[in-house]
Design an enzyme around this catalytic site. Structure first.
Site, PDB file in Angstrom:
ATOM      1  N   HIS A  92       0.856  -1.182   0.000  1.00 33.31           N
ATOM      2  CA  HIS A  92       0.000   0.000   0.000  1.00 33.31           C
ATOM      3  C   HIS A  92       0.892   1.233   0.000  1.00 33.31           C
ATOM      4  O   HIS A  92       2.018   1.194   0.513  1.00 33.31           O
ATOM      5  CB  HIS A  92      -0.885  -0.031   1.246  1.00 33.31           C
ATOM      6  CG  HIS A  92      -1.954   1.006   1.290  1.00 33.31           C
ATOM      7  ND1 HIS A  92      -2.728   1.347   0.206  1.00 33.31           N
ATOM      8  CD2 HIS A  92      -2.401   1.782   2.321  1.00 33.31           C
ATOM      9  CE1 HIS A  92      -3.599   2.278   0.563  1.00 33.31           C
ATOM     10  NE2 HIS A  92      -3.420   2.556   1.842  1.00 33.31           N
ATOM     11  N   ASN A 102      -4.006   8.145   5.211  1.00 30.93           N
ATOM     12  CA  ASN A 102      -4.377   6.972   4.420  1.00 30.93           C
ATOM     13  C   ASN A 102      -5.450   7.379   3.411  1.00 30.93           C
ATOM     14  O   ASN A 102      -6.001   8.471   3.491  1.00 30.93           O
ATOM     15  CB  ASN A 102      -4.878   5.851   5.342  1.00 30.93           C
ATOM     16  CG  ASN A 102      -4.850   4.493   4.685  1.00 30.93           C
ATOM     17  OD1 ASN A 102      -4.527   4.354   3.509  1.00 30.93           O
ATOM     18  ND2 ASN A 102      -5.201   3.462   5.431  1.00 30.93           N
TER      19      ASN A 102
END
Length: 174
Positions: free
Chosen positions: A122, A142
């Site tokens: 990620h 995020n």
């Protein structure tokens, strides 16, 4: 991504159905976030459409006119002080890291991988750092909506290369 931004450029883009920006293609939202409506099932893999290199109908600028370019792209060394210096000088940096099962269950606090198998990778934005009760951490934005973690942010332990986050840091000059 930074290198692509510097060499190829990117258009303004924007959220799904947002007006006043160039969106060559759209991805509809999925799932349910907070009090928003249910948008349908989220799938692990979504096929990326071929970029049309045109803005949507009704947008006043041509695709090429809407492009913005970065000045340079670079990778930072696996060194906490170097990463901190770069954030202080140039702003947030992008970090890639290995995702484990326990990360999906993060709610709050300082994340340190403790259990579960690897599920993938990620990329996130490191925006700062701090200490809580003597434990150093990175402050990270995020992309999983503001109903995840600490309103879309999380803190990851700093200085031990947790999930390899300190060895995969990239930045650029806009």
């Amino acid at each position: 991504a930074w290198q692509y931004f510097a060499l190829e450029g990117v258009v303004t883009g924007g959220n799904y159905r947002k007006q006043g920006c160039c969106r060559p293609y759209e991805f509809p939202p999925c799932g349910r976030h907070g009090k928003e409506p249910y948008y349908g099932e989220c799938y692990d893999t979504a096929k990326t459409p071929k970029c049309q290199k045109t803005c949507q109908r009704g947008y006043l600028k041509a695709y090429k006119e809407d492009k913005h370019f970065g000045k340079s792209a670079y990778r930072l060394p696996n060194n906490v002080k170097a990463i901190q210096r770069d954030i202080m000088k140039n702003g947030p940096v992008v970090a890639g890291f290995i995702v484990y099962e326990d990360f999906a269950h993060y709610k709050s606090g300082i994340y340190k991988h403790t259990a579960g198998r690897m599920t993938g990778g990620h990329a996130v934005k490191i925006i700062g750092w701090g200490k809580e009760k003597g434990t150093p951490y990175w402050l990270i934005a995020n992309s999983w909506h503001d109903d995840w973690g600490e309103k879309g942010f999380y803190r990851m332990i700093r200085g031990i290369n947790n999930c390899r986050i300190e060895e995969m840091v990239f930045a650029g000059i806009v």
